[in-house]
Enzyme design. Structure first.
Site, PDB file in Angstrom:
ATOM      1  N   SER A 189       0.820  -1.210   0.000  1.00 51.87           N
ATOM      2  CA  SER A 189       0.000   0.000   0.000  1.00 51.87           C
ATOM      3  C   SER A 189       0.854   1.261   0.000  1.00 51.87           C
ATOM      4  O   SER A 189       0.327   2.364   0.014  1.00 51.87           O
ATOM      5  CB  SER A 189      -0.902   0.005   1.233  1.00 51.87           C
ATOM      6  OG  SER A 189      -0.084   0.041   2.384  1.00 51.87           O
ATOM      7  N   CYS A 190       2.180   1.125  -0.013  1.00 55.41           N
ATOM      8  CA  CYS A 190       3.027   2.318   0.152  1.00 55.41           C
ATOM      9  C   CYS A 190       3.883   2.664  -1.062  1.00 55.41           C
ATOM     10  O   CYS A 190       3.747   3.744  -1.630  1.00 55.41           O
ATOM     11  CB  CYS A 190       3.911   2.139   1.371  1.00 55.41           C
ATOM     12  SG  CYS A 190       2.953   1.803   2.846  1.00 55.41           S
ATOM     13  N   PHE A 191       4.782   1.755  -1.470  1.00 54.97           N
ATOM     14  CA  PHE A 191       5.713   2.115  -2.544  1.00 54.97           C
ATOM     15  C   PHE A 191       4.990   2.541  -3.827  1.00 54.97           C
ATOM     16  O   PHE A 191       5.280   3.611  -4.373  1.00 54.97           O
ATOM     17  CB  PHE A 191       6.685   0.959  -2.850  1.00 54.97           C
ATOM     18  CG  PHE A 191       7.776   0.768  -1.822  1.00 54.97           C
ATOM     19  CD1 PHE A 191       7.943   1.663  -0.783  1.00 54.97           C
ATOM     20  CD2 PHE A 191       8.645  -0.306  -1.906  1.00 54.97           C
ATOM     21  CE1 PHE A 191       8.937   1.487   0.165  1.00 54.97           C
ATOM     22  CE2 PHE A 191       9.649  -0.497  -0.973  1.00 54.97           C
ATOM     23  CZ  PHE A 191       9.795   0.403   0.068  1.00 54.97           C
TER      24      PHE A 191
END
Ligand code: UGA
Length: 425
Positions: A264-266
């Protein structure tokens, strides 16, 4: 110190529990009543190593969840930990930040004494100064002065699966602040932790988070590009990166080649940073390539598979691993998703197994076969693709004998059997 945390998602919950562990009095504010009840009963709403024990030690003692903002005036610090999902254009959607700031402002209307509003959510540079601060000041009716409200930006660097340990043992703590006083008081929330403290402006703190994630993503795509070349040359990229990573200027982390980065971040943060760059007139040439390599990598699994088994129509393909990485039940942006979609487009039957992430993948792709164990997925399979680096997969051995043909392709270097072919090795 009395701390309010707004948002009981993964960052908010882990932070709230860890602040309670550090001895603070914590109020967690979460609109979902089911989550509030679970947290107050000591049941974590996410799977995170060590969270269970820590939450049950503090729930209903010095950590209390509620869906109301009324605890905020009694706190010294309020942290905003709501989500910033990607909008349709790739930019970060800041609507939840805006409404949290408004609610905090309203709650602070009758607050007497100095209060700090800190943003922990990942937000584009300028958000704390230009969105959070004006909303809090407007709805609280306060002046931005040393006697009323201070503003802080305190990015998180927590890896899913290791978030509790990352919180308690940080590489560094970044505190961006509107003024010296706000930063000085805020940094006390971390007293008890040993880590270099980096004091910056609000905007630099916001940029540090995006830059860290973009750099780590770049390391991965770089390793994947080198890995793709190594594959053609018959060289093991893991041997290469071992020799490269021991250079202290490079370091050995995040050099593992494979099917690419997910989560869900990079993907979200690299895309938001690219959007930000274009907004200010800078074409993000390197980040474009980082994303392009990452998008192509899963398709290389399909190319290798086709080379080995031919036309995929009607073939039974086992997918071993669905989570975007090991030690999490999260399948968001997992590299297994484009692989499964492409397999289905080509008419293959997919049988999938993951120790934790079957139910989250089922929400994304409902209509494939989900299996209770690796053997069920591998039974009579024409080929198998390994998509997640769960350590227990290294023990798989005899299970592969149940396949119709023993074609095993690894998108993550984890198996110990000799029959597997790696995506870049
Ligand atoms: C990432 C960062 O590592 C955290 O520091 C950050 O706080 C977090 O994002 C966030 O912004 O909240 P996370 O997404 O949990 O943490 O996962 P990572 O462990 O960083 O892995 C991301 C992806 O990269 C996974 O798909 C993993 O399999 C892949 N990866 C990782 C590789 O392909 N190769 C590597 O060498 C390392």
């Amino acid at each position: 110190m009395r701390i309010s945390v707004v948002g009981g998602g993964y960052v908010g919950l882990v932070s709230a529990v860890c602040f309670a562990e550090l001895g603070h009095e914590v109020n967690l504010i979460e609109i979902d009543q089911m989550k509030v009840n679970a947290i107050n009963q000591g049941r974590p709403t996410i799977y995170e190593k060590g969270l269970d024990e820590m939450l049950s030690a503090h729930a209903d003692r010095n950590l209390v969840a509620s869906s109301s903002y009324e605890s905020i005036p009694d706190a010294k610090v309020t942290l905003i930990c709501v989500g910033t999902p990607p909008g349709s254009d790739g930019a970060a959607d800041l609507s939840m930040i805006g409404s949290a700031a408004k609610s905090i402002g309203m709650a602070l209307r009758d607050c007497v004494g100095y209060h700090i509003v800190a943003v922990k959510s990942t937000v584009p540079p300028g958000t704390t100064e230009k969105l959070v601060k004006p909303a809090v000041l407007k709805y609280s009716g306060k002046a931005d002065s040393s006697t009323d409200i201070g503003f802080v930006m305190n990015p998180e660097f927590l890896r899913e699966g290791l978030a509790v340990s990352d919180f308690m043992n940080p590489d560094r703590i970044v505190v961006g602040s509107s003024d010296q006083k706000a930063g000085d008081i805020f940094q006390e929330v971390y007293s008890g932790l040993e880590a270099p403290l980096v004091r910056t402006s609000l905007t630099a703190a916001e940029m540090i988070k995006y830059t860290s994630n973009a750099f780590l993503a770049t390391k991965i795509s770089f390793s994947n590009e080198i890995g793709n070349v190594c594959k053609r040359l018959g060289i093991d990229v893991y041997e290469v990166m071992k020799g490269v990573g021991l250079d202290h200027r490079i370091n050995p982390h995040f050099l593992n080649a494979g099917a690419g980065f997910g989560g869900s971040c990079f993907p979200k943060d690299v895309s938001a940073l690219m959007h930000l760059a274009r907004d200010v007139g800078e074409e993000p040439v390197l980040l474009n390539a980082v994303v392009e390599i990452n998008d192509r990598q899963p398709m290389r699994m399909i190319e290798l598979l086709e080379k080995r088994v031919g036309d995929l129509l009607g073939k039974r393909i086992a997918i071993i691993g669905l989570a975007f990485k090991n030690d999490t039940d999260d399948a968001r942006e997992s590299r297994a998703i484009p692989v499964i979609m492409e397999l289905r487009r080509r008419g293959a039957d997919v049988a999938a197994y993951d120790p934790q992430a079957c139910s989250s993948m089922r929400k994304i792709i409902p209509d494939i076969q989900y299996c209770a164990n690796p053997s069920e997925a591998l039974k009579m399979a024409d080929a198998c693709l390994v998509m997640t680096e769960w350590p227990q997969f290294s023990l798989l051995d005899k299970e592969f004998d149940m396949m119709r043909s023993k074609v095993i392709i690894e998108g993550r270097r984890i198996l110990s059997c000799n029959d597997a072919e790696g995506i870049c090795w």
